[in-house]
Enzyme design. Sequence first.
Site, PDB file in Angstrom:
ATOM      1  N   HIS A 132       0.854  -1.202   0.000  1.00 52.40           N
ATOM      2  CA  HIS A 132       0.000   0.000   0.000  1.00 52.40           C
ATOM      3  C   HIS A 132       0.885   1.246   0.000  1.00 52.40           C
ATOM      4  O   HIS A 132       1.987   1.227   0.559  1.00 52.40           O
ATOM      5  CB  HIS A 132      -0.910  -0.021   1.244  1.00 52.40           C
ATOM      6  CG  HIS A 132      -1.836   1.140   1.307  1.00 52.40           C
ATOM      7  ND1 HIS A 132      -1.446   2.372   1.794  1.00 52.40           N
ATOM      8  CD2 HIS A 132      -3.116   1.266   0.903  1.00 52.40           C
ATOM      9  CE1 HIS A 132      -2.476   3.199   1.670  1.00 52.40           C
ATOM     10  NE2 HIS A 132      -3.491   2.567   1.153  1.00 52.40           N
ATOM     11  N   ASP A 161     -11.049   2.395  -1.478  1.00 53.47           N
ATOM     12  CA  ASP A 161     -10.108   3.268  -0.774  1.00 53.47           C
ATOM     13  C   ASP A 161     -10.838   4.179   0.212  1.00 53.47           C
ATOM     14  O   ASP A 161     -10.418   5.313   0.449  1.00 53.47           O
ATOM     15  CB  ASP A 161      -9.257   4.111  -1.736  1.00 53.47           C
ATOM     16  CG  ASP A 161      -7.826   4.283  -1.238  1.00 53.47           C
ATOM     17  OD1 ASP A 161      -7.538   3.892  -0.096  1.00 53.47           O
ATOM     18  OD2 ASP A 161      -6.997   4.814  -1.994  1.00 53.47           O
TER      19      ASP A 161
HETATM   20  C1  1DF Z   1      -4.792   9.192   1.142  1.00 57.72           C
HETATM   21  C2  1DF Z   1      -4.962   8.271   0.106  1.00 57.72           C
HETATM   22  C3  1DF Z   1      -4.390   8.737   2.403  1.00 57.72           C
HETATM   23  C4  1DF Z   1      -4.730   6.932   0.332  1.00 57.72           C
HETATM   24  C5  1DF Z   1      -4.192   7.391   2.624  1.00 57.72           C
HETATM   25  O1  1DF Z   1      -3.760   6.920   3.832  1.00 57.72           O
HETATM   26  C6  1DF Z   1      -4.411   6.455   1.611  1.00 57.72           C
HETATM   27  C7  1DF Z   1      -5.041  10.595   0.920  1.00 57.72           C
HETATM   28  C8  1DF Z   1      -3.320   7.835   4.818  1.00 57.72           C
HETATM   29  O2  1DF Z   1      -5.822  10.930  -0.014  1.00 57.72           O
HETATM   30  O3  1DF Z   1      -4.494  11.422   1.650  1.00 57.72           O
HETATM   31  O4  1DF Z   1      -4.347   5.164   1.885  1.00 57.72           O
HETATM   32  N1  1DF Z   1      -4.770   6.067  -0.797  1.00 57.72           N
HETATM   33  O5  1DF Z   1      -4.541   4.844  -0.697  1.00 57.72           O
HETATM   34  O6  1DF Z   1      -4.933   6.580  -1.940  1.00 57.72           O
HETATM   35 MN    MN Z   2      -5.374   3.401   0.403  1.00 57.20          MN
END
Ligand code: 1DF
Ligand code: MN
Length: 345
Positions: free
Chosen positions: A182, A308
């Site tokens: 991730h 997500d």
């Molecule tokens: C964000 C996106 C934050 C994802 C995440 O974990 C995350 C974000 C803090 O938009 O700030 O897992 N993502 O997987 O795209």
């Molecule tokens: Mn994510």
Amino acid sequence: MAIAKNPDYKRIATEEAWAPTHIIERFQKLVGTIGDPGFDSLWGFYSTSPSQRAQQVFARLQDLGERRLADMDACGIDVAVLSLTSPGVQCFDAATATSLARVANDELAEACRQRPDRFAAVASFGPLEPANAAKEIERAVSQLGMKGAIFNSHTHGQYLSDPKFWDIFAVCEQLQVPLYLHPQTPPPAMIKPFLEAGLDGAVFGFGVETGLHMLRILTSGVFDRFPKLQMCIGHMGEALPYWMYRLDYMHGVTVRSKRYECLQPLQRRISDYLKENVYVTSSGYGWEPAIRFAQQELGVDRVLYAMDYPYEYEADEVRALDSMNIPLADKKKFFQTNAERIFRL
Ligand code: 1DF
Ligand code: MN
């Protein structure tokens, strides 16, 4: 209007974030203290911004009960495969990470026991103590019923391509569970030009960092050593499927030229590993052309749905993917049966 259940398939979302209040409080305390501008940017924002986005994400992350289930119902999500939000335990020191992973896995497993019809989960681990990490993955899978393991890219600037971490790959291969790579923010050595342009987060920095990590794992020979290992990457493969032709060509010529000691020949092409050892989830991609490209190049058995939540909670994306112009049998693989097979739900 809420999205109804689909009569032809379940919708299983496979990259769904959660964080207990006690870990969020630790994140808040860590901001500004560990010399990681990416962490400060990400968790400084989510834990202090008055913006609606930060407030909603902050509240939704901490719920494993009625609010989350209502949000899943509103978007027609039948099952969420949950994980501790990024960077998980990896921002802490090695010993804290090991002990917090155990606590978080116990908490998440308990939520899954409460709602086995709606929740499944993948386990956290502290990569800096690889032997303990392997033990925790083994415990989480065989005793807690967790469905795999997850890590959030670099750990204090270190990548799992280093053989000192390979116990982690070994245990996932041996247990036959997927290992999910991730995203998180780029490490200090990489982040400056991203941060100064406001591009360190999920908009781009996450994808560059995570695609790089996957590529380092691929080129280090992990899959020659662990040929049965299966990994998952989100965000339509963090752009790697689109890179496949060029990666095969340039990696091939670079290896044959013996330009780098660290770049040794592999048994297969980069694209072969991506097609045979990597699953791609659609987290953050409500976009049919990208999904169809991945299905065409990797195979319909390798591409599966993720929302997500709560970072991307958009009913219109579910509607868009529901109405993709692909055979129903492939849509069922995408939303349901690939996840059931891979995570053994
Ligand atoms: C964000 C996106 C934050 C994802 C995440 O974990 C995350 C974000 C803090 O938009 O700030 O897992 N993502 O997987 O795209
Ligand atoms: Mn994510």
